[in-house]
Motif scaffolding. Structure first.
Motif, PDB file in Angstrom:
ATOM      1  N   HIS A 173      25.446  -7.694   1.704  1.00  0.00           N
ATOM      2  CA  HIS A 173      26.053  -7.863   3.014  1.00  0.00           C
ATOM      3  C   HIS A 173      25.007  -8.549   3.878  1.00  0.00           C
ATOM      4  O   HIS A 173      23.860  -8.699   3.498  1.00  0.00           O
ATOM      5  CB  HIS A 173      26.477  -6.525   3.627  1.00  0.00           C
ATOM      6  N   GLN A 174      25.418  -8.939   5.060  1.00  0.00           N
ATOM      7  CA  GLN A 174      24.480  -9.631   5.940  1.00  0.00           C
ATOM      8  C   GLN A 174      23.343  -8.716   6.379  1.00  0.00           C
ATOM      9  O   GLN A 174      22.220  -9.160   6.534  1.00  0.00           O
ATOM     10  CB  GLN A 174      25.222 -10.165   7.163  1.00  0.00           C
ATOM     11  N   SER A 175      23.637  -7.440   6.552  1.00  0.00           N
ATOM     12  CA  SER A 175      22.565  -6.520   6.978  1.00  0.00           C
ATOM     13  C   SER A 175      21.493  -6.386   5.896  1.00  0.00           C
ATOM     14  O   SER A 175      20.299  -6.257   6.210  1.00  0.00           O
ATOM     15  CB  SER A 175      23.155  -5.156   7.321  1.00  0.00           C
ATOM     16  N   GLY A 176      21.890  -6.430   4.638  1.00  0.00           N
ATOM     17  CA  GLY A 176      20.903  -6.375   3.562  1.00  0.00           C
ATOM     18  C   GLY A 176      20.017  -7.605   3.550  1.00  0.00           C
ATOM     19  O   GLY A 176      18.808  -7.521   3.312  1.00  0.00           O
ATOM     20  N   ALA A 177      20.616  -8.758   3.816  1.00  0.00           N
ATOM     21  CA  ALA A 177      19.827  -9.994   3.879  1.00  0.00           C
ATOM     22  C   ALA A 177      18.887  -9.981   5.076  1.00  0.00           C
ATOM     23  O   ALA A 177      17.740 -10.426   4.978  1.00  0.00           O
ATOM     24  CB  ALA A 177      20.762 -11.195   3.940  1.00  0.00           C
TER      25      ALA A 177
ATOM     26  N   CYS B 130      15.689 -18.514   8.741  1.00  0.00           N
ATOM     27  CA  CYS B 130      16.446 -19.308   9.722  1.00  0.00           C
ATOM     28  C   CYS B 130      17.487 -20.187   9.038  1.00  0.00           C
ATOM     29  O   CYS B 130      18.529 -20.478   9.620  1.00  0.00           O
ATOM     30  CB  CYS B 130      15.497 -20.168  10.545  1.00  0.00           C
ATOM     31  N   GLY B 131      17.206 -20.621   7.815  1.00  0.00           N
ATOM     32  CA  GLY B 131      18.152 -21.474   7.118  1.00  0.00           C
ATOM     33  C   GLY B 131      19.308 -20.713   6.502  1.00  0.00           C
ATOM     34  O   GLY B 131      20.413 -21.243   6.364  1.00  0.00           O
ATOM     35  N   ALA B 132      19.097 -19.471   6.117  1.00  0.00           N
ATOM     36  CA  ALA B 132      20.132 -18.733   5.392  1.00  0.00           C
ATOM     37  C   ALA B 132      20.920 -17.775   6.272  1.00  0.00           C
ATOM     38  O   ALA B 132      22.053 -17.444   5.940  1.00  0.00           O
ATOM     39  CB  ALA B 132      19.486 -17.945   4.259  1.00  0.00           C
ATOM     40  N   LEU B 133      20.349 -17.340   7.357  1.00  0.00           N
ATOM     41  CA  LEU B 133      21.003 -16.315   8.180  1.00  0.00           C
ATOM     42  C   LEU B 133      21.403 -16.894   9.525  1.00  0.00           C
ATOM     43  O   LEU B 133      20.739 -17.781  10.061  1.00  0.00           O
ATOM     44  CB  LEU B 133      20.054 -15.130   8.364  1.00  0.00           C
ATOM     45  N   PRO B 134      22.472 -16.387  10.120  1.00  0.00           N
ATOM     46  CA  PRO B 134      22.920 -16.887  11.426  1.00  0.00           C
ATOM     47  C   PRO B 134      22.025 -16.347  12.544  1.00  0.00           C
ATOM     48  O   PRO B 134      22.311 -15.313  13.150  1.00  0.00           O
ATOM     49  CB  PRO B 134      24.357 -16.360  11.530  1.00  0.00           C
ATOM     50  N   VAL B 135      20.959 -17.054  12.808  1.00  0.00           N
ATOM     51  CA  VAL B 135      19.949 -16.575  13.757  1.00  0.00           C
ATOM     52  C   VAL B 135      20.490 -16.614  15.188  1.00  0.00           C
ATOM     53  O   VAL B 135      20.299 -15.671  15.954  1.00  0.00           O
ATOM     54  CB  VAL B 135      18.661 -17.416  13.626  1.00  0.00           C
TER      55      VAL B 135
ATOM     56  N   ASP C 256      22.167 -15.438  -1.546  1.00  0.00           N
ATOM     57  CA  ASP C 256      22.727 -14.618  -2.628  1.00  0.00           C
ATOM     58  C   ASP C 256      22.803 -13.152  -2.224  1.00  0.00           C
ATOM     59  O   ASP C 256      23.796 -12.468  -2.511  1.00  0.00           O
ATOM     60  CB  ASP C 256      21.879 -14.766  -3.898  1.00  0.00           C
ATOM     61  N   VAL C 257      21.773 -12.670  -1.565  1.00  0.00           N
ATOM     62  CA  VAL C 257      21.791 -11.279  -1.101  1.00  0.00           C
ATOM     63  C   VAL C 257      22.888 -11.084  -0.065  1.00  0.00           C
ATOM     64  O   VAL C 257      23.594 -10.076  -0.063  1.00  0.00           O
ATOM     65  CB  VAL C 257      20.406 -10.877  -0.537  1.00  0.00           C
ATOM     66  N   ARG C 258      23.057 -12.073   0.807  1.00  0.00           N
ATOM     67  CA  ARG C 258      24.078 -11.968   1.852  1.00  0.00           C
ATOM     68  C   ARG C 258      25.480 -11.915   1.254  1.00  0.00           C
ATOM     69  O   ARG C 258      26.334 -11.171   1.724  1.00  0.00           O
ATOM     70  CB  ARG C 258      23.956 -13.138   2.823  1.00  0.00           C
TER      71      ARG C 258
ATOM     72  N   MET D 181      15.997  -7.694   4.171  1.00  0.00           N
ATOM     73  CA  MET D 181      15.106  -8.334   3.207  1.00  0.00           C
ATOM     74  C   MET D 181      14.268  -9.427   3.874  1.00  0.00           C
ATOM     75  O   MET D 181      13.071  -9.545   3.632  1.00  0.00           O
ATOM     76  CB  MET D 181      15.932  -8.920   2.066  1.00  0.00           C
ATOM     77  N   ALA D 182      14.902 -10.220   4.730  1.00  0.00           N
ATOM     78  CA  ALA D 182      14.171 -11.278   5.431  1.00  0.00           C
ATOM     79  C   ALA D 182      13.140 -10.692   6.396  1.00  0.00           C
ATOM     80  O   ALA D 182      11.996 -11.169   6.466  1.00  0.00           O
ATOM     81  CB  ALA D 182      15.145 -12.167   6.189  1.00  0.00           C
ATOM     82  N   GLY D 183      13.528  -9.645   7.120  1.00  0.00           N
ATOM     83  CA  GLY D 183      12.583  -9.024   8.060  1.00  0.00           C
ATOM     84  C   GLY D 183      11.404  -8.386   7.356  1.00  0.00           C
ATOM     85  O   GLY D 183      10.255  -8.502   7.807  1.00  0.00           O
ATOM     86  N   ALA D 184      11.670  -7.715   6.245  1.00  0.00           N
ATOM     87  CA  ALA D 184      10.577  -7.103   5.490  1.00  0.00           C
ATOM     88  C   ALA D 184       9.641  -8.167   4.937  1.00  0.00           C
ATOM     89  O   ALA D 184       8.420  -8.012   4.972  1.00  0.00           O
ATOM     90  CB  ALA D 184      11.142  -6.241   4.361  1.00  0.00           C
ATOM     91  N   ALA D 185      10.210  -9.262   4.440  1.00  0.00           N
ATOM     92  CA  ALA D 185       9.366 -10.332   3.893  1.00  0.00           C
ATOM     93  C   ALA D 185       8.525 -10.987   4.979  1.00  0.00           C
ATOM     94  O   ALA D 185       7.342 -11.286   4.763  1.00  0.00           O
ATOM     95  CB  ALA D 185      10.238 -11.366   3.191  1.00  0.00           C
ATOM     96  N   VAL D 186       9.104 -11.212   6.146  1.00  0.00           N
ATOM     97  CA  VAL D 186       8.335 -11.805   7.244  1.00  0.00           C
ATOM     98  C   VAL D 186       7.224 -10.861   7.691  1.00  0.00           C
ATOM     99  O   VAL D 186       6.089 -11.289   7.946  1.00  0.00           O
ATOM    100  CB  VAL D 186       9.262 -12.187   8.417  1.00  0.00           C
TER     101      VAL D 186
END
Length: 129
Positions: free
Chosen positions: A72-76, A111-116, A66-68, A79-84
């Motif tokens: 945008h992808q950078s926001g996602a 890994c499931g939501a972002l193009p790793v 939803d954030v992506r 958010m993912a990096g901060a949470a990790v």
């Protein structure tokens, strides 16, 4: 003229005596430490945390998706990096099962939501994949 008496020397200056020798025999054989210490992996704790996070990770992945789409992808990614990072910090500080589940949830959800893979290729080569 009289000769003075000899000075009173300490015993160390006089004739030397042999020191007493004490021999201690150890009859128990001490076990050798393991050559490779794999206890830091905590295989049981990680496996249980991974199994629980299989249920919780899709919820986090949906939030990142939803954030992506909205930001945008950078926001996602942020958010993912901060949470990790927060999950890893909490796991380092508290060492509880819940924090390990949180680490696995944030990692699997990202890994499931972002193009790793494409992000890794871009990071390593500098060109989009």
């Amino acid at each position: 003229m009289t000769i003075p008496p000899p000075p009173n020397y300490p015993p160390a200056m006089g004739p030397r005596q042999a020191p007493e020798v004490t021999v201690v025999l150890q009859t128990e054989v001490m076990p050798e430490p393991a050559r490779w210490d794999w206890s830091w992996l905590q295989i049981g704790r990680n496996t249980k945390g991974l199994l629980v996070s299989v249920v919780t990770a899709p919820i986090w992945a949906a939030a990142l998706r939803d954030v992506r789409t909205e930001q945008h992808q950078s926001g996602a990614w942020f958010m993912a990096g901060a949470a990790v990072c927060v999950a890893l910090w909490l796991d380092n500080r508290r060492k509880r099962f819940l924090t390990r589940v949180l680490v696995w949830t944030t990692a699997l959800g990202a890994c499931g939501a972002l193009p790793v893979f494409s992000a890794l290729v871009t990071l390593l080569t500098g060109s989009p994949s």
